[in-house]
Design an enzyme around this catalytic site. Structure first.
Site, PDB file in Angstrom:
ATOM      1  N   THR A 233       1.130  -1.242   0.115  1.00 41.39           N
ATOM      2  CA  THR A 233      -0.162   0.171   0.001  1.00 41.39           C
ATOM      3  C   THR A 233       0.664   1.059  -0.147  1.00 41.39           C
ATOM      4  OG1 THR A 233      -1.832  -1.264   1.434  1.00 41.39           O
ATOM      5  CG2 THR A 233      -1.636   0.786   1.084  1.00 41.39           C
TER       6      THR A 233
ATOM      7  N   PHE B  47       1.019   5.204   0.437  1.00 41.89           N
ATOM      8  CA  PHE B  47       1.012   6.531   1.696  1.00 41.89           C
ATOM      9  C   PHE B  47       1.120   7.144   1.465  1.00 41.89           C
ATOM     10  CE2 PHE B  47       0.766   2.122   3.962  1.00 41.89           C
ATOM     11  CZ  PHE B  47      -0.848   2.430   4.737  1.00 41.89           C
TER      12      PHE B  47
END
Ligand SMILES: C=C(O[C@@H]1C=C(C(=O)O)C=C[C@H]1O)C(=O)O
Length: 355
Positions: free
Chosen positions: A255, A257
């Site tokens: 992921t 960010f």
């Protein structure tokens, strides 16, 4: 104890003292920088990225470059903490991957603030209740986080950093084994990321989506017949046993960010720029907007369309390009894009994730 072992331990003690003396010297230097910078933002993401990259390159081994970066990440965090500790808002609750991403980027010295939703993270930074915010923007298997993209468009905040976090999902419970398990709690996205593993290993257990992984872990901590799928940080926070580690179907699951603030970052030599623009609704329009990028040799690492809130079938485009907005080629390409597009917003330039 053998003579050899005793000698080595004495040597390690001596080295630790030397390291400590040098760390104290470093911290005093950082304090002096703080005095010079009075009134100016003390935290400098571009400088921190340069420090980490340089040390990883100088690293003679046997420590891995990642280990060296992790150690110096904490050293810088502690030096920075000598000034006013940073206030970092993230998508909570405590124990989520967003918290792990925040700690990966800032080390452990800041005051971390768990927020209930992504727009609360934006609001906390905008209102000055937090210095920085950390929000998820895309996952390698699940795609973009639409809510973050919408807020980046509507909000005056800038992006000053990015964090990439390898997502490892753990099956956890208060119990010592899977035998007593009656249900599995997790966030819907994590259930999806472990779908095949669950089909193979726990096909008969109901999968119950809840608001966050950390909430799933909290619920499992209250009931030995429930398991949760969450990150290691949540298992530690709620004192749960990891029954099966790393159960995500895609081992490269990552992921990304973004770090948001009221400013972006200076050039670090290895940067990325995020922007959003709209294209007129006619054939070839997008090609015309992207052509200056190609002509100036600017690499585009992401291009994503999203429906504009303004009208039916109108789209805005989110792009990431390599380079800083102050780099000459990037500046030239952006100036031409500005002339051609109905709307352009540079969301920020920032160092490519260094750790
Ligand atoms: C010391 C400085 O300020 C801060 C602390 C840093 C460090 O400990 O190395 C690096 C960048 C800044 O976040 C600096 O700007 O050099």
């Amino acid at each position: 104890m053998s003579d050899e072992l005793l000698k080595l331990r004495n040597e390690i003690d001596r080295l630790d003292e030397e390291i400590l003396a040098r760390l104290s010297e470093r911290a005093r230097c950082a304090q002096r920088v703080g005095e010079i910078k009075r009134g100016v933002m003390y935290y400098r993401p571009e400088r921190e990225a340069q420090v980490l990259r340089r040390l990883a390159e100088l690293n003679p081994g046997p420590l891995s470059p990642d280990a060296v970066k992790t150690i110096f990440r904490e050293v810088m965090s502690a030096c920075l903490g000598l000034e006013q500790p940073l206030r970092v808002a993230y998508l909570g609750p405590a124990g989520t991957f967003s918290e792990s991403a925040s700690r990966k980027h800032f080390g452990s010295a800041p005051n971390f603030m768990a927020m209930a939703a992504i727009d609360d993270v934006f609001r906390a930074v905008e209102a000055g209740n937090a210095d920085y915010g950390v929000v998820p923007v895309e996952n390698s298997t699940e795609g973009a986080v639409g809510g973050t993209l919408d807020l980046l468009l509507a909000n005056p905040l800038k992006v000053c950093g990015e964090v990439r976090l390898r997502i490892h999902q753990q099956l956890m419970s208060r119990a010592d084994g899977i035998g007593a398990a009656r249900r599995v709690y997790s966030h819907a996205q994590s259930l999806a990321q472990c779908h095949e593993w669950l089909n193979r290993n726990l096909p008969h257990l109901p999968r119950i989506p809840v608001a966050s992984n950390a909430e799933a872990a909290r619920m499992a901590s209250e009931d030995p017949e429930s398991c949760a799928i969450a990150g290691e940080a949540a298992a530690q926070l709620y004192g749960l046993n990891i029954l099966a580690p790393n159960i995500e179907d895609d081992p490269n699951n990552t992921t990304r960010f973004l770090v948001i603030a009221d400013h972006d970052a200076g050039p670090s030599g290895q940067d990325r720029t995020s922007l959003v623009f709209s294209a007129p609704n006619r054939p070839g329009a997008i090609h015309g907007l992207l052509e200056p990028m190609a002509r100036h040799g600017v690499d585009m690492t992401k291009l994503q369309s999203r429906p504009a809130r303004s009208g039916l079938w109108e789209y805005v485009f989110y792009a990431d390009i390599n380079g800083h907005r102050d780099d000459p080629e990037v500046a030239a390409a952006l100036a031409e894009l500005n002339d051609r597009a109905a709307f352009v917003k540079v969301i920020g330039s920032y160092p490519v994730a260094a750790i």
